[in-house]
Design a protein around this motif. Structure first.
Motif, mmCIF file in Angstrom:
data_model
loop_
_atom_site.group_PDB
_atom_site.id
_atom_site.type_symbol
_atom_site.label_atom_id
_atom_site.label_comp_id
_atom_site.label_asym_id
_atom_site.label_seq_id
_atom_site.Cartn_x
_atom_site.Cartn_y
_atom_site.Cartn_z
ATOM 1 N N ARG A 69 -1.388 51.246 -25.750
ATOM 2 C CA ARG A 69 -1.894 50.167 -25.048
ATOM 3 C C ARG A 69 -3.011 50.038 -25.776
ATOM 4 O O ARG A 69 -3.898 50.986 -25.635
ATOM 5 C CB ARG A 69 -1.906 50.708 -23.335
ATOM 6 C CG ARG A 69 -0.608 50.615 -23.021
ATOM 7 C CD ARG A 69 -0.856 50.231 -21.426
ATOM 8 N NE ARG A 69 -2.313 48.851 -20.872
ATOM 9 C CZ ARG A 69 -1.046 48.017 -20.630
ATOM 10 N NH1 ARG A 69 0.212 47.446 -20.347
ATOM 11 N NH2 ARG A 69 -2.466 47.073 -20.000
ATOM 12 N N ILE A 70 -2.958 48.744 -26.619
ATOM 13 C CA ILE A 70 -4.248 48.737 -27.527
ATOM 14 C C ILE A 70 -4.535 47.579 -26.705
ATOM 15 O O ILE A 70 -3.843 46.339 -27.084
ATOM 16 C CB ILE A 70 -4.422 48.498 -28.875
ATOM 17 C CG1 ILE A 70 -3.602 50.086 -29.220
ATOM 18 C CG2 ILE A 70 -5.215 48.337 -28.952
ATOM 19 C CD1 ILE A 70 -3.105 50.315 -30.566
ATOM 20 N N ALA A 71 -5.640 47.580 -26.634
ATOM 21 C CA ALA A 71 -6.245 45.146 -25.859
ATOM 22 C C ALA A 71 -6.405 44.090 -27.400
ATOM 23 O O ALA A 71 -6.134 45.160 -27.641
ATOM 24 C CB ALA A 71 -7.785 45.533 -25.982
ATOM 25 N N LYS A 72 -6.213 43.941 -26.318
ATOM 26 C CA LYS A 72 -5.660 42.308 -27.266
ATOM 27 C C LYS A 72 -6.555 42.217 -27.970
ATOM 28 O O LYS A 72 -6.125 41.743 -29.215
ATOM 29 C CB LYS A 72 -5.539 41.575 -25.413
ATOM 30 C CG LYS A 72 -4.904 39.659 -26.323
ATOM 31 C CD LYS A 72 -4.612 38.766 -25.873
ATOM 32 C CE LYS A 72 -4.565 37.456 -26.846
ATOM 33 N NZ LYS A 72 -4.117 36.203 -26.102
ATOM 34 N N TRP A 73 -7.686 42.199 -28.021
ATOM 35 C CA TRP A 73 -8.879 41.814 -28.547
ATOM 36 C C TRP A 73 -8.978 42.832 -30.333
ATOM 37 O O TRP A 73 -9.576 42.353 -30.763
ATOM 38 C CB TRP A 73 -9.866 41.583 -28.171
ATOM 39 C CG TRP A 73 -10.877 42.910 -27.560
ATOM 40 C CD1 TRP A 73 -10.532 43.441 -26.524
ATOM 41 C CD2 TRP A 73 -11.812 44.186 -28.729
ATOM 42 N NE1 TRP A 73 -10.954 44.647 -26.020
ATOM 43 C CE2 TRP A 73 -11.837 45.423 -27.271
ATOM 44 C CE3 TRP A 73 -11.947 43.473 -30.074
ATOM 45 C CZ2 TRP A 73 -12.224 45.645 -27.971
ATOM 46 C CZ3 TRP A 73 -12.691 44.933 -29.984
ATOM 47 C CH2 TRP A 73 -13.070 46.061 -29.250
ATOM 48 N N MET A 74 -8.795 44.550 -29.667
ATOM 49 C CA MET A 74 -8.803 45.456 -31.333
ATOM 50 C C MET A 74 -7.372 44.860 -31.578
ATOM 51 O O MET A 74 -7.243 45.727 -33.074
ATOM 52 C CB MET A 74 -8.354 46.528 -30.258
ATOM 53 C CG MET A 74 -9.285 46.991 -29.578
ATOM 54 S SD MET A 74 -9.587 47.995 -28.818
ATOM 55 C CE MET A 74 -9.919 49.769 -30.752
ATOM 56 N N ARG A 75 -6.171 43.443 -31.606
ATOM 57 C CA ARG A 75 -4.551 43.588 -32.224
ATOM 58 C C ARG A 75 -4.942 42.380 -33.272
ATOM 59 O O ARG A 75 -3.940 41.540 -33.260
ATOM 60 C CB ARG A 75 -3.642 43.818 -31.377
ATOM 61 C CG ARG A 75 -3.822 45.152 -31.046
ATOM 62 C CD ARG A 75 -1.959 45.593 -29.642
ATOM 63 N NE ARG A 75 -2.578 44.573 -28.521
ATOM 64 C CZ ARG A 75 -2.082 43.508 -28.438
ATOM 65 N NH1 ARG A 75 -0.780 42.960 -28.885
ATOM 66 N NH2 ARG A 75 -1.887 43.390 -26.998
ATOM 67 N N THR A 76 -6.067 41.806 -32.642
ATOM 68 C CA THR A 76 -6.331 40.511 -32.860
ATOM 69 C C THR A 76 -7.696 40.085 -34.955
ATOM 70 O O THR A 76 -8.172 40.950 -34.078
ATOM 71 C CB THR A 76 -6.642 39.430 -32.019
ATOM 72 O OG1 THR A 76 -6.176 39.637 -30.810
ATOM 73 C CG2 THR A 76 -7.019 37.537 -32.157
#
Length: 93
Positions: free
Chosen positions: A13-20
């Motif tokens: 589970r990785i935060a959306k902002w960290m994957r953007t």
């Protein structure tokens, strides 16, 4: 500004902002500052250098080219991100 969100890795589970990543109209790729240091440290350095900053979901994003020069330990990660973004945008655009 365009935003590309990378899919959630299986079992993590990785935060959306960290994957953007963000892409400006002129093709500049912005990466999350957390790949190097704290948002506040990166924001101060970028501001001092006159480097553009993007705020997305209350997190700082900076140009990958600037990040890889100013914070050399991120050079490899930035290169991987840039290559992946170019691969994705070549297919989608």
């Amino acid at each position: 500004m365009k935003y590309i969100e990378i899919d959630q890795p299986s079992g993590k589970r990785i935060a959306k902002w960290m994957r953007t990543v963000c892409i400006s109209e002129d093709g500049m790729i912005f990466v999350p500052s957390c790949i190097s240091s704290s948002d506040s440290e990166i924001m101060l350095c970028a501001s001092f250098d006159g480097t553009p900053i993007v705020n997305y979901l209350n997190h700082v994003f900076v140009p990958s080219t600037w990040m890889s020069v100013e914070f050399p330990k991120t050079k490899e990660v930035c290169a991987v991100i840039e290559a992946k973004v170019k691969e994705i945008t070549a297919v989608k655009i």
